[in-house]
Write a protein that holds these residues in place. Structure first.
Motif, PDB file in Angstrom:
ATOM      1  N   LEU A 144       1.262  -1.632  15.008  1.00  0.00           N
ATOM      2  CA  LEU A 144       0.645  -2.048  13.747  1.00  0.00           C
ATOM      3  C   LEU A 144       1.385  -3.210  13.088  1.00  0.00           C
ATOM      4  CD1 LEU A 144      -0.210   1.443  12.174  1.00  0.00           C
ATOM      5  CD2 LEU A 144      -1.600   0.007  13.693  1.00  0.00           C
ATOM      6  N   LYS A 145       2.619  -3.457  13.525  1.00  0.00           N
ATOM      7  CA  LYS A 145       3.412  -4.585  12.999  1.00  0.00           C
ATOM      8  C   LYS A 145       3.552  -4.532  11.472  1.00  0.00           C
ATOM      9  CE  LYS A 145       3.662  -6.254  17.175  1.00  0.00           C
ATOM     10  NZ  LYS A 145       4.934  -6.162  17.946  1.00  0.00           N
ATOM     11  N   LEU A 146       3.930  -3.363  10.971  1.00  0.00           N
ATOM     12  CA  LEU A 146       4.070  -3.175   9.531  1.00  0.00           C
ATOM     13  C   LEU A 146       5.477  -3.502   9.054  1.00  0.00           C
ATOM     14  CD1 LEU A 146       2.320   0.310   9.214  1.00  0.00           C
ATOM     15  CD2 LEU A 146       1.293  -1.916   8.735  1.00  0.00           C
ATOM     16  N   HIS A 147       5.594  -3.714   7.751  1.00  0.00           N
ATOM     17  CA  HIS A 147       6.885  -3.708   7.065  1.00  0.00           C
ATOM     18  C   HIS A 147       6.810  -2.521   6.116  1.00  0.00           C
ATOM     19  CE1 HIS A 147       7.991  -7.654   8.595  1.00  0.00           C
ATOM     20  NE2 HIS A 147       6.775  -8.079   8.260  1.00  0.00           N
ATOM     21  N   LYS A 176      -1.721  11.174  14.272  1.00  0.00           N
ATOM     22  CA  LYS A 176      -2.882  10.317  14.541  1.00  0.00           C
ATOM     23  C   LYS A 176      -3.689  10.067  13.275  1.00  0.00           C
ATOM     24  CE  LYS A 176      -3.421  11.562  19.425  1.00  0.00           C
ATOM     25  NZ  LYS A 176      -4.320  12.164  20.449  1.00  0.00           N
ATOM     26  N   GLU A 177      -3.778  11.079  12.391  1.00  0.00           N
ATOM     27  CA  GLU A 177      -4.486  10.902  11.128  1.00  0.00           C
ATOM     28  C   GLU A 177      -3.781   9.863  10.253  1.00  0.00           C
ATOM     29  OE1 GLU A 177      -4.994  14.559   9.111  1.00  0.00           O
ATOM     30  OE2 GLU A 177      -6.135  15.520  10.723  1.00  0.00           O
ATOM     31  N   LYS A 231      -4.404   2.092   9.369  1.00  0.00           N
ATOM     32  CA  LYS A 231      -5.272   1.018   9.854  1.00  0.00           C
ATOM     33  C   LYS A 231      -6.325   0.628   8.824  1.00  0.00           C
ATOM     34  CE  LYS A 231      -4.854   2.114  14.800  1.00  0.00           C
ATOM     35  NZ  LYS A 231      -5.582   2.618  15.993  1.00  0.00           N
ATOM     36  N   THR A 232      -6.689   1.573   7.951  1.00  0.00           N
ATOM     37  CA  THR A 232      -7.718   1.275   6.953  1.00  0.00           C
ATOM     38  C   THR A 232      -7.165   0.567   5.722  1.00  0.00           C
ATOM     39  OG1 THR A 232      -7.491   3.373   5.725  1.00  0.00           O
ATOM     40  CG2 THR A 232      -8.945   3.369   7.674  1.00  0.00           C
ATOM     41  N   LEU A 233      -5.834   0.519   5.574  1.00  0.00           N
ATOM     42  CA  LEU A 233      -5.242  -0.010   4.351  1.00  0.00           C
ATOM     43  C   LEU A 233      -5.321  -1.526   4.253  1.00  0.00           C
ATOM     44  CD1 LEU A 233      -2.058   2.245   4.044  1.00  0.00           C
ATOM     45  CD2 LEU A 233      -4.304   2.548   2.993  1.00  0.00           C
ATOM     46  N   ARG A 234      -5.367  -2.207   5.367  1.00  0.00           N
ATOM     47  CA  ARG A 234      -5.456  -3.669   5.405  1.00  0.00           C
ATOM     48  C   ARG A 234      -4.290  -4.321   4.683  1.00  0.00           C
ATOM     49  NH1 ARG A 234     -11.994  -4.516   4.282  1.00  0.00           N
ATOM     50  NH2 ARG A 234     -12.699  -3.265   6.066  1.00  0.00           N
ATOM     51  N   ARG A 235      -3.154  -3.663   4.706  1.00  0.00           N
ATOM     52  CA  ARG A 235      -1.910  -4.208   4.140  1.00  0.00           C
ATOM     53  C   ARG A 235      -0.802  -4.036   5.172  1.00  0.00           C
ATOM     54  NH1 ARG A 235      -2.123  -4.497  -1.611  1.00  0.00           N
ATOM     55  NH2 ARG A 235      -4.247  -5.183  -2.069  1.00  0.00           N
ATOM     56  N   ALA A 248       0.850  -1.191   0.000  1.00  0.00           N
ATOM     57  CA  ALA A 248       0.000   0.000   0.000  1.00  0.00           C
ATOM     58  C   ALA A 248       0.882   1.235   0.000  1.00  0.00           C
ATOM     59  CB  ALA A 248      -0.913  -0.004   1.216  1.00  0.00           C
ATOM     60  N   SER A 249       0.353   2.361  -0.460  1.00  0.00           N
ATOM     61  CA  SER A 249       1.122   3.608  -0.491  1.00  0.00           C
ATOM     62  C   SER A 249       0.393   4.681   0.303  1.00  0.00           C
ATOM     63  CB  SER A 249       1.351   4.061  -1.939  1.00  0.00           C
ATOM     64  OG  SER A 249       0.126   4.092  -2.655  1.00  0.00           O
TER      65      SER A 249
END
Length: 286
Positions: A231-234, A193-194, A200-204, A164-165
């Motif tokens: 969020l545990k993102l990469h 915060k925005e 959170k809405t990206l679901r990626r 996602a971008s």
């Protein structure tokens, strides 16, 4: 009102048409942002055409056609603009190339939008919808109070990679002579915060930040990365080489899931860097 938004691609550039093209095809933000900025009161029907990922340009009748232009695709953009003008559409050009070459762009457009489009693009659409006399140039560049979330559903997700971008900031405080970013956008960053809520809405779980310099404001970057940890993102981003010498930023980036950072070194020659107003970098440290 029927609106067509186009991101052109010159088909002579075959590099991005390989079997692995999807692996590096990050979902663009320009067209989804322009779609999100269309005032809801206009009741517009929006069609989006990303030529690098799609087939033939849409046919049919469009009231207004908006085309974003970068220099490498400018000839193709002008050809598309001429094509739709001949068919009676009102054509608007915008983007980096148009901002720096407005007189050239006006040869192929009814109106143009310069710099950032947050306020100028909606203003143009309201004028067009109301039948008012259109300005030839709608000047953008004002720092928005709040950056709208891109309307990502206008894109076909199957045409892009699994990442996602998103953007957390715009512009850059540096003034390197070869770079157009600082003259296109005033530096600003969104409320952290925005950004988190949008993530959170990206679901990626794999995310690319399109910020010109993610770490430009150190305190902001640290605060944002701290909030990103749960969020545990990469994720990946672009930065200046300063990032590699800052242990605090490096540690925070690792904890928040940073997988890679793109850095522009430009040259190992100090004189060359001085010549492009990049004296704040010492290649001896690279």
């Amino acid at each position: 009102m029927r609106i067509l938004l186009i991101s052109p691609w010159d088909r002579r550039r075959r590099r991005y048409r390989t079997f692995a093209k999807k692996l590096i095809a990050y979902p663009p933000l320009t067209l989804p942002m322009l779609a999100a900025l269309v005032p809801s009161g206009l009741d517009a029907e929006i069609t989006v055409f990303d030529e690098m990922s799609a087939g033939k340009p849409p046919s049919g009748c469009f009231d207004l056609v908006g085309i974003t232009v970068i220099t490498s695709e400018s000839k193709r953009a002008y050809a598309l603009a001429d094509h739709y003008r001949e068919r009676g559409s009102f054509v608007v050009l915008g983007g980096y190339h148009v901002t720096f070459m407005p007189e050239e762009a006006l040869l192929h457009a009814d109106s143009i939008v310069t710099r950032e489009a947050d306020e100028a693009w909606p203003a143009l659409l309201r004028d067009f919808s109301a039948g008012r006399i259109m300005k030839r140039i709608y000047e953008g560049g004002h720092v928005p109070v709040k950056v709208v979330r891109p309307k990502r559903d206008v894109l076909n997700a199957k045409n892009y990679c699994f990442a996602a971008s998103i953007i957390a900031s715009r512009g850059c405080g540096n003034r390197c002579a070869f770079c157009s970013v600082s003259r296109m956008s005033t530096y600003m960053h969104r409320d952290a915060k925005e950004v988190i809520e949008e993530l959170k809405t990206l679901r990626r779980r794999v995310v690319i930040f399109f910020d010109p310099n993610f770490f430009a404001d150190k305190n902001y970057a640290l605060a944002l990365m701290k909030q990103m940890e749960p969020l545990k993102l990469h994720w990946g981003a672009t930065a200046t080489v300063d990032f590699g010498f800052d242990e605090t930023l490096l540690s925070a980036a690792r904890k928040s899931g940073c997988s890679g950072v793109l850095i522009g070194f430009e040259s190992m020659n100090q004189s060359a860097l001085l010549g492009v107003n990049k004296a704040f970098r010492d290649p001896a440290r690279y």
